[in-house]
Motif scaffolding. Structure first.
Motif, PDB file in Angstrom:
ATOM      1  N   THR A   1     -38.456  50.830  21.628  1.00  0.00           N
ATOM      2  CA  THR A   1     -39.165  51.211  20.401  1.00  0.00           C
ATOM      3  C   THR A   1     -39.269  52.730  20.286  1.00  0.00           C
ATOM      4  O   THR A   1     -39.028  53.296  19.215  1.00  0.00           O
ATOM      5  CB  THR A   1     -40.563  50.571  20.369  1.00  0.00           C
ATOM      6  OG1 THR A   1     -40.423  49.154  20.456  1.00  0.00           O
ATOM      7  CG2 THR A   1     -41.324  50.941  19.112  1.00  0.00           C
TER       8      THR A   1
ATOM      9  N   TRP B   1     -40.337  47.099  10.866  1.00  0.00           N
ATOM     10  CA  TRP B   1     -39.304  46.233  11.440  1.00  0.00           C
ATOM     11  C   TRP B   1     -39.485  46.090  12.942  1.00  0.00           C
ATOM     12  O   TRP B   1     -39.280  45.015  13.507  1.00  0.00           O
ATOM     13  CB  TRP B   1     -37.903  46.763  11.113  1.00  0.00           C
ATOM     14  CG  TRP B   1     -37.568  46.648   9.668  1.00  0.00           C
ATOM     15  CD1 TRP B   1     -37.406  47.676   8.778  1.00  0.00           C
ATOM     16  CD2 TRP B   1     -37.404  45.435   8.931  1.00  0.00           C
ATOM     17  NE1 TRP B   1     -37.148  47.170   7.527  1.00  0.00           N
ATOM     18  CE2 TRP B   1     -37.132  45.799   7.592  1.00  0.00           C
ATOM     19  CE3 TRP B   1     -37.456  44.083   9.250  1.00  0.00           C
ATOM     20  CZ2 TRP B   1     -36.905  44.864   6.595  1.00  0.00           C
ATOM     21  CZ3 TRP B   1     -37.230  43.155   8.248  1.00  0.00           C
ATOM     22  CH2 TRP B   1     -36.963  43.549   6.943  1.00  0.00           C
ATOM     23  N   LEU B   2     -39.901  47.172  13.591  1.00  0.00           N
ATOM     24  CA  LEU B   2     -40.124  47.121  15.036  1.00  0.00           C
ATOM     25  C   LEU B   2     -41.369  46.293  15.366  1.00  0.00           C
ATOM     26  O   LEU B   2     -41.387  45.548  16.350  1.00  0.00           O
ATOM     27  CB  LEU B   2     -40.247  48.536  15.598  1.00  0.00           C
ATOM     28  CG  LEU B   2     -39.007  49.407  15.393  1.00  0.00           C
ATOM     29  CD1 LEU B   2     -39.271  50.821  15.835  1.00  0.00           C
ATOM     30  CD2 LEU B   2     -37.811  48.813  16.105  1.00  0.00           C
TER      31      LEU B   2
ATOM     32  N   ALA C   1     -40.297  42.733  14.999  1.00  0.00           N
ATOM     33  CA  ALA C   1     -39.482  42.316  16.154  1.00  0.00           C
ATOM     34  C   ALA C   1     -40.360  42.046  17.376  1.00  0.00           C
ATOM     35  O   ALA C   1     -40.161  41.064  18.099  1.00  0.00           O
ATOM     36  CB  ALA C   1     -38.433  43.378  16.471  1.00  0.00           C
TER      37      ALA C   1
END
Length: 175
Positions: A148, A161-162, A165
């Motif tokens: 990250t 988005w991270l 995820a």
């Protein structure tokens, strides 16, 4: 878990609030040390969870302080912790703003303004380090944290988005 001394918590948070250069997250390492290591009021995981929940909630980024106070001592803890973080810097800011308005080019004022940037960056990095140590319990979590950081530094990828995820990895049992 030991009994929470609300007045000691309030005094400690009030003193820390005067050093919160760059935002309240910059004093997170000492808050964690005080609440988790010194007084054993919460575990490192509970502290990291409170921070994550406070950051996920809409509103100011200091919401985790209110949540910590509430976890430690209910409504009284929430009010004391919040007031301790808000009131001292508010009073200091009002005083410094008034002085700066009278003498905007004073050498001390210029030196302080130039020095606050590096201090804020260092405090913020130390907060990230403490959170990573509290939240990463095995090599998979550490690898996800490292990935990250690399993606945030090397790409223009939206952080959402991270976060998504990471949530999917947690729900899938990968972490």
């Amino acid at each position: 878990m030991d009994q929470v001394d609300i007045s000691a918590l309030g005094l400690h948070f009030a003193l820390l609030s005067l050093m919160a250069i760059g935002g309240v997250s910059s004093i997170l390492p000492d808050m964690q040390r005080y609440v988790v290591e010194a007084n054993h009021w919460l575990s490192a995981t509970q502290f990291a969870d409170a921070y994550a929940l406070g950051q996920a909630a809409p509103g100011p980024n200091m919401m985790f302080v209110t949540l910590l106070g509430w976890q430690l001592a209910g409504w009284a803890g929430a009010i004391i912790a919040s007031a301790a973080i808000i009131v001292p810097p508010l009073l200091l800011t009002l005083a410094v703003t008034r002085l700066n308005a009278k003498r905007p080019d004073a050498p001390l004022g210029r030196a302080i303004r130039r020095g606050l940037g590096p201090i804020a960056i260092g405090l913020t990095l130390s907060s990230g380090w403490i959170l990573a140590l509290s939240a990463d319990h095995d090599w998979r979590g550490a690898l996800l944290t490292l990935l990250t950081v690399v993606l945030m530094l090397r790409t223009r990828l939206n952080p959402m988005w991270l976060i998504l995820a990471g949530a999917i990895a947690g729900m899938a049992g990968i972490l």
